[in-house]
Design a protein around this motif. Structure first.
Motif, PDB file in Angstrom:
ATOM      1  N   CYS A  70       0.864  -1.173   0.000  1.00 48.41           N
ATOM      2  CA  CYS A  70       0.000   0.000   0.000  1.00 48.41           C
ATOM      3  C   CYS A  70       0.903   1.227   0.000  1.00 48.41           C
ATOM      4  O   CYS A  70       1.936   1.242   0.674  1.00 48.41           O
ATOM      5  CB  CYS A  70      -0.896   0.010   1.238  1.00 48.41           C
ATOM      6  N   VAL A  71       0.512   2.249  -0.737  1.00 47.06           N
ATOM      7  CA  VAL A  71       1.250   3.511  -0.759  1.00 47.06           C
ATOM      8  C   VAL A  71       0.306   4.644  -0.372  1.00 47.06           C
ATOM      9  O   VAL A  71      -0.840   4.693  -0.814  1.00 47.06           O
ATOM     10  CB  VAL A  71       1.864   3.782  -2.149  1.00 47.06           C
ATOM     11  N   ALA A  72       0.830   5.528   0.475  1.00 46.45           N
ATOM     12  CA  ALA A  72       0.104   6.730   0.884  1.00 46.45           C
ATOM     13  C   ALA A  72       1.088   7.897   0.916  1.00 46.45           C
ATOM     14  O   ALA A  72       2.226   7.740   1.354  1.00 46.45           O
ATOM     15  CB  ALA A  72      -0.518   6.548   2.262  1.00 46.45           C
ATOM     16  N   THR A  73       0.651   9.041   0.437  1.00 44.60           N
ATOM     17  CA  THR A  73       1.435  10.276   0.521  1.00 44.60           C
ATOM     18  C   THR A  73       0.780  11.131   1.596  1.00 44.60           C
ATOM     19  O   THR A  73      -0.409  11.454   1.488  1.00 44.60           O
ATOM     20  CB  THR A  73       1.437  11.028  -0.826  1.00 44.60           C
ATOM     21  N   ILE A  74       1.552  11.468   2.629  1.00 46.70           N
ATOM     22  CA  ILE A  74       0.993  12.176   3.784  1.00 46.70           C
ATOM     23  C   ILE A  74       1.706  13.513   3.965  1.00 46.70           C
ATOM     24  O   ILE A  74       2.936  13.569   4.013  1.00 46.70           O
ATOM     25  CB  ILE A  74       1.115  11.315   5.056  1.00 46.70           C
ATOM     26  N   ARG A  75       0.922  14.567   4.078  1.00 49.05           N
ATOM     27  CA  ARG A  75       1.478  15.901   4.265  1.00 49.05           C
ATOM     28  C   ARG A  75       1.995  16.093   5.677  1.00 49.05           C
ATOM     29  O   ARG A  75       1.427  15.582   6.643  1.00 49.05           O
ATOM     30  CB  ARG A  75       0.416  16.963   3.975  1.00 49.05           C
ATOM     31  N   THR A  76       3.059  16.874   5.802  1.00 51.13           N
ATOM     32  CA  THR A  76       3.619  17.227   7.103  1.00 51.13           C
ATOM     33  C   THR A  76       2.663  18.137   7.861  1.00 51.13           C
ATOM     34  O   THR A  76       2.446  17.953   9.054  1.00 51.13           O
ATOM     35  CB  THR A  76       4.980  17.936   6.927  1.00 51.13           C
ATOM     36  N   ASN A  77       2.079  19.099   7.158  1.00 50.67           N
ATOM     37  CA  ASN A  77       1.153  20.064   7.761  1.00 50.67           C
ATOM     38  C   ASN A  77      -0.150  20.089   6.971  1.00 50.67           C
ATOM     39  O   ASN A  77      -0.279  20.847   6.017  1.00 50.67           O
ATOM     40  CB  ASN A  77       1.773  21.462   7.791  1.00 50.67           C
ATOM     41  N   PRO A  78      -1.124  19.259   7.365  1.00 49.39           N
ATOM     42  CA  PRO A  78      -2.421  19.278   6.674  1.00 49.39           C
ATOM     43  C   PRO A  78      -3.044  20.667   6.741  1.00 49.39           C
ATOM     44  O   PRO A  78      -2.758  21.439   7.655  1.00 49.39           O
ATOM     45  CB  PRO A  78      -3.261  18.270   7.457  1.00 49.39           C
ATOM     46  N   GLY A  79      -3.888  20.953   5.785  1.00 53.17           N
ATOM     47  CA  GLY A  79      -4.539  22.265   5.790  1.00 53.17           C
ATOM     48  C   GLY A  79      -5.283  22.504   4.501  1.00 53.17           C
ATOM     49  O   GLY A  79      -6.159  21.724   4.142  1.00 53.17           O
ATOM     50  N   THR A  80      -4.903  23.560   3.795  1.00 55.40           N
ATOM     51  CA  THR A  80      -5.595  23.907   2.564  1.00 55.40           C
ATOM     52  C   THR A  80      -5.412  22.808   1.522  1.00 55.40           C
ATOM     53  O   THR A  80      -4.437  22.064   1.541  1.00 55.40           O
ATOM     54  CB  THR A  80      -5.075  25.249   1.998  1.00 55.40           C
ATOM     55  N   THR A 104      -6.484  17.537   1.447  1.00 52.53           N
ATOM     56  CA  THR A 104      -6.048  18.383   2.559  1.00 52.53           C
ATOM     57  C   THR A 104      -4.966  17.746   3.415  1.00 52.53           C
ATOM     58  O   THR A 104      -4.191  18.453   4.052  1.00 52.53           O
ATOM     59  CB  THR A 104      -7.244  18.732   3.470  1.00 52.53           C
ATOM     60  N   SER A 105      -4.877  16.402   3.449  1.00 52.33           N
ATOM     61  CA  SER A 105      -3.871  15.787   4.320  1.00 52.33           C
ATOM     62  C   SER A 105      -3.147  14.593   3.699  1.00 52.33           C
ATOM     63  O   SER A 105      -1.974  14.398   3.979  1.00 52.33           O
ATOM     64  CB  SER A 105      -4.479  15.378   5.661  1.00 52.33           C
ATOM     65  N   TYR A 106      -3.810  13.776   2.893  1.00 54.75           N
ATOM     66  CA  TYR A 106      -3.116  12.625   2.310  1.00 54.75           C
ATOM     67  C   TYR A 106      -3.772  12.179   1.014  1.00 54.75           C
ATOM     68  O   TYR A 106      -4.944  12.427   0.781  1.00 54.75           O
ATOM     69  CB  TYR A 106      -3.038  11.450   3.287  1.00 54.75           C
ATOM     70  N   ALA A 107      -2.964  11.501   0.178  1.00 54.16           N
ATOM     71  CA  ALA A 107      -3.446  10.832  -1.030  1.00 54.16           C
ATOM     72  C   ALA A 107      -3.258   9.333  -0.819  1.00 54.16           C
ATOM     73  O   ALA A 107      -2.298   8.899  -0.197  1.00 54.16           O
ATOM     74  CB  ALA A 107      -2.666  11.295  -2.258  1.00 54.16           C
ATOM     75  N   GLY A 108      -4.154   8.554  -1.336  1.00 47.03           N
ATOM     76  CA  GLY A 108      -4.128   7.107  -1.134  1.00 47.03           C
ATOM     77  C   GLY A 108      -5.306   6.735  -0.262  1.00 47.03           C
ATOM     78  O   GLY A 108      -6.153   7.562   0.048  1.00 47.03           O
ATOM     79  N   PRO A 109      -5.369   5.509   0.107  1.00 53.76           N
ATOM     80  CA  PRO A 109      -4.407   4.435  -0.104  1.00 53.76           C
ATOM     81  C   PRO A 109      -4.498   3.845  -1.508  1.00 53.76           C
ATOM     82  O   PRO A 109      -5.551   3.842  -2.132  1.00 53.76           O
ATOM     83  CB  PRO A 109      -4.812   3.393   0.935  1.00 53.76           C
TER      84      PRO A 109
END
Length: 149
Positions: A70-80, A104-109
């Motif tokens: 599984c791959v997920a891209t997760i932001r350090t600072n969620p927001g806009t 706003t915070s992640y792409a995936g899974p």
């Protein structure tokens, strides 16, 4: 999968020409303290990761009980809302999955069966892209590319 092969070709071409496009999707809800295990599921363990500049991290996870990556891209600072992606592909089987959109915070899974196979994976946040090919193949060396368009 023709779509995944096209995505990989487009990503590789974008690395050379410094240009790419992404499809739009509905925004995901912000999830504080998001982890790859929360995005992919409790049976998934992080086996590799790559920074997306200072914007976040792309995580490759694996579930030993079902053989799926599984791959997920997760932001350090969620927001806009920002353009983001996560993708995974197994060249041996030509199977893959991707998720591209405005989040706003992640792409995936994104999931693919990968037991016993090398995997290609990556993602992006805004204009910073990460691509890892030939990953998790035992003694073979993976290839990482990070670029800004």
């Amino acid at each position: 999968m023709r779509l995944i092969r096209s995505v990989l070709s487009a990503t590789a071409l974008a690395a050379l020409t410094v240009g790419t496009t992404a499809a739009l999707a509905a925004p995901a809800s912000a999830a504080p303290n998001t982890t790859p295990q929360k995005v992919c599921g409790s049976g998934y363990k992080t086996v590799n990761s790559a920074p997306v500049g200072s914007l976040g991290t792309v995580y490759l996870t694996y579930n030993a009980s079902n053989g799926e990556n599984c791959v997920a891209t997760i932001r350090t600072n969620p927001g806009t809302v920002r353009e983001m992606s996560a993708w995974v592909y197994v060249p041996d089987t030509e199977e893959g999955d991707d998720d591209w959109g405005q989040y706003t915070s992640y792409a995936g899974p994104t999931y693919v069966y990968g037991k016993g196979h090398c995997v290609d994976w990556g993602g992006h946040i805004s204009n910073v892209y990460v691509q890892v090919t030939g990953s998790n193949c035992g003694s073979l060396k993976e290839n990482r590319v990070t670029y800004t368009r």
